[in-house]
Design a protein around this motif. Structure first.
Motif, mmCIF file in Angstrom:
data_model
loop_
_atom_site.group_PDB
_atom_site.id
_atom_site.type_symbol
_atom_site.label_atom_id
_atom_site.label_comp_id
_atom_site.label_asym_id
_atom_site.label_seq_id
_atom_site.Cartn_x
_atom_site.Cartn_y
_atom_site.Cartn_z
ATOM 1 N N UNK A 172 14.340 -7.050 9.533
ATOM 2 C CA UNK A 172 14.152 -6.057 8.483
ATOM 3 C C UNK A 172 13.943 -4.693 9.144
ATOM 4 N N UNK A 173 14.604 -3.667 8.617
ATOM 5 C CA UNK A 173 14.640 -2.369 9.316
ATOM 6 C C UNK A 173 13.321 -1.622 9.284
ATOM 7 N N UNK A 174 12.522 -1.846 8.265
ATOM 8 C CA UNK A 174 11.234 -1.165 8.196
ATOM 9 C C UNK A 174 10.141 -2.092 8.711
ATOM 10 N N UNK A 175 9.212 -1.543 9.448
ATOM 11 C CA UNK A 175 8.034 -2.307 9.858
ATOM 12 C C UNK A 175 7.019 -2.330 8.721
ATOM 13 N N UNK A 176 6.772 -1.153 8.136
ATOM 14 C CA UNK A 176 5.731 -1.037 7.110
ATOM 15 C C UNK A 176 6.063 -1.892 5.891
ATOM 16 N N UNK A 177 7.350 -1.968 5.561
ATOM 17 C CA UNK A 177 7.775 -2.649 4.338
ATOM 18 C C UNK A 177 8.265 -4.078 4.580
ATOM 19 N N UNK A 178 8.032 -4.605 5.782
ATOM 20 C CA UNK A 178 8.547 -5.923 6.136
ATOM 21 C C UNK A 178 7.713 -7.001 5.438
ATOM 22 N N UNK A 226 -1.718 -6.337 10.022
ATOM 23 C CA UNK A 226 -0.520 -5.502 9.877
ATOM 24 C C UNK A 226 -1.015 -4.077 9.716
ATOM 25 N N UNK A 227 -1.313 -3.670 8.506
ATOM 26 C CA UNK A 227 -1.917 -2.362 8.269
ATOM 27 C C UNK A 227 -3.413 -2.555 8.012
ATOM 28 N N UNK A 276 6.051 -9.871 7.374
ATOM 29 C CA UNK A 276 4.757 -9.620 8.010
ATOM 30 C C UNK A 276 3.662 -9.444 6.969
ATOM 31 N N UNK A 334 7.315 2.513 -3.180
ATOM 32 C CA UNK A 334 7.146 1.809 -1.905
ATOM 33 C C UNK A 334 7.347 0.304 -2.105
ATOM 34 N N UNK A 388 0.839 -1.204 0.000
ATOM 35 C CA UNK A 388 0.000 0.000 0.000
ATOM 36 C C UNK A 388 0.869 1.247 0.000
#
Lengths: 398, 398
Positions: free
Chosen positions: A233-239, A254-255, A242, A63, A58
């Motif tokens: 993985x350093x990003x949560x949003x882009x992991x 997640x989102x 997950x 992204x 998203x």
């Protein structure tokens, strides 16, 4: 209303616009998870892959690129990035931010690499990952991928491809070309608004992502919380580890999925597959031909190596002494037609006309040829009068 | 069609749905940049701020949280996170991923912190940043912010607030409460689909972001490329220093703005401001009252500390021996009404009814009370028959 003939965002199919007005349903409503599964199935067909994982991130196209790269790259990984335009630079940028050692080979803008050059660089650099742009909208060129993919597979290197500008407009074969991870775009040849980034990856990438898995506090099980993992993985949003639990049967929160955008993507994919992939690719080439005939009849010179031209983007050299941006502004102001400039060294030197997805149709080709002729004449450009539309109409009538 | 009474995503106002079908325009078309500026202006009014920077990130709410935190946090920064529900855990999660040293204080779920407790922790921990959730949808509680904000300002600490669930439903005063950075959500009290995360930040945060600025290869000037900066923000997509150049007069190309979502956000904001912020907050409290009266008349017990209840989320204790998820499923299957469960320790223990934005209206309150009574009776719950709607109707008729 605009006639949008840039290399993205392009006009959205009215049938896609219409579904965006559909009332939303909750993200774990079976009516919605059914739609999520449908989208995954249609993405596999679009990508020509049997991969289990094919879903959108998203966010806008970049992204998806960042999600793929940051989920795969561990600090210190060597990534080889062959650059032949602006979006190769974006790959470098993202790899560097996530701690990769980036090795770059560069090709003059307007050309692409002979696959042998990339394979030689692979032999020298011995990268963990090769990241490559399939279609460079900044220069209108398309890089052949298959030989590079085979070489990566033989050497156990991950091959990641940015196909944002090509997907749905020209052929992309994820499995046959040995592409491990691929990112697509919505707002170009799929003719869906910007805001989602479909991607796919195979088991080679899934393995790496799973090794780095970290489920967030608040939804992790006791056992998952105990597993420490300093490679996370350093990003949560882009992991992606997950995200795949969200798109998979576990449906781990997640989102909150972007409902209306997913409706749009589903309808866009439905239309692409209903037209037929090969028929759609042919349509893009058919109208590209009309556009080129018209531009050349006008006496304009195309930019770039014609043998590797991207069928969906046509680059025109700005005639000497002409103010490139003034021409574009007049096209927009008087005719409501948008064409593009380019970036960096090419800004002001070329115009770019995109013929992508729903924007790629006869009336648009004829409109831009007629308007461009008038605006160029107004600006005193030395072109042949009345020839462009004649050439295009003759072509279409044959 | 669904009646959505979860704490998000909620029903979208039909006027917002309608604008999503508007044909798109290019992102640098003056017709579009004008819309971008309008959205910024309306966001400032919504946030009650004079901040220059107020714009959406293209992604779901947590993309805004990640953009704010990753742009501000330098590795090693100490971040104090007071946790009183699931979304506090999300803040910890994101801070840890970006290399912060996270100090946590925890409050029992269903309560909030006395501001003095947070201020004591600030004195002990001496953090660089305090990150705090304003409204915890997981427990339906709301944390008072003003005293914490003042304490942060006095101690030169950055104060970052997650107001995803409160914005547009209850009062949020960015400037008066000394909030340095705030993230909002679209799919809750604004009644816009998920897919954008509006945020705002002041000069204190801008200064820090600007010090870390790194413009990407391909669009940076020669001079910008020469400036090396090892403090750069780790994400490209979430780099607020580049996003502000995209939303500001420089209009530096970053991503391709999610056109249709921005149309939706603009219309959503227009409707919120046309209703009036204070009137809208009152409307949420008005219907909350009817819902509570009905639930209590039915004999159900509410969960959590009533003195800090979030007006837009009402949590109900599941009566002993009842299968909480079976009740929710029947509500959805037979009545098309969606209510929510909760997370972690509260899953199966409470139901959550969201009354947010467009979903917060009389017909929905009456629909859920009637349906819930019938479903509970079917499941053999010991409730008072016929009392809930009587109480709500009496309230509405007074």
């Amino acid at each position: 209303m605009r006639t949008i003939l840039t290399p993205g965002p392009v006009e959205v199919d009215p049938r896609v616009l219409r579904v965006m007005s559909t009332p939303i349903v909750g993200q774990f409503d079976p009516a919605f998870t059914g739609i999520m599964n449908e989208v995954m199935e249609m993405l596999r067909a679009l990508f020509k892959t049997k991969n289990r994982w094919a879903f959108p991130v998203d966010g806008t196209s970049r992204s998806g690129i960042e999600a793929m790269l940051c989920s795969v790259i561990k600090p210190g990984d060597v990534v080889l990035v062959p650059v032949y335009g602006r979006f190769g630079n974006l790959l470098i940028e993202i790899c560097e931010r996530y701690g990769a050692t980036v090795e770059v080979i560069e090709q003059e803008w307007g050309k692409v690499f002979d696959p042998k050059e990339i394979i030689e660089a692979i032999d020298q650099v011995k990268p963990d990952i090769v990241a490559l742009v399939h279609a460079e909208t900044s220069t209108g060129r398309m890089q052949p991928l298959k030989e590079v993919g085979l070489a990566c597979r033989e050497n156990d290197i991950l091959f990641i491809v940015d196909a944002v500008a090509s997907i749905g407009g020209v052929d992309v074969r994820v499995d046959e070309w040995c592409i491990d991870g691929l990112i697509a775009g919505t707002q170009k040849c799929l003719s869906v608004p910007s805001g989602m980034a479909p991607l796919t990856y195979n088991e080679r990438i899934e393995k790496r992502i799973t090794e780095r898995k970290r489920v967030e506090r608040g939804i992790a099980t006791e056992e998952e919380l105990k597993q420490s993992n300093d490679q996370f993985i350093r990003s949560n949003y882009f992991d992606l580890s997950m995200l795949q639990d969200y798109w998979g049967p576990r449906r781990l929160n997640h989102h909150t999925e972007a409902t209306s955008m997913l409706y749009a993507l589903r309808e866009g994919l439905r239309l692409v597959l209903a037209e037929g992939l090969e028929e759609r690719f042919s349509r893009h080439q058919y109208h590209e031909k009309a556009l080129i005939l018209g531009l050349e009849a006008m006496g304009l010179e195309l930019f770039g190596d014609a043998s590797v031209k991207l069928p969906t983007v046509t680059c025109i050299r700005v005639p000497d002494g002409l103010d490139a941006d003034a021409v574009r502004s007049m096209l927009l102001d008087l005719f409501g037609i948008e064409i593009a400039s380019s970036f960096g060294p090419l800004h002001g030197k070329i115009w770019r006309i995109g013929t992508m997805g729903y924007s790629c149709r006869r009336e648009n080709i004829l409109a831009v040829l007629g308007a461009l002729e008038a605006v160029l004449l107004f600006h005193g450009a030395p072109i042949h009068k009345g020839k462009a539309l004649e050439a295009a109409i003759t072509y279409y009538k044959d």
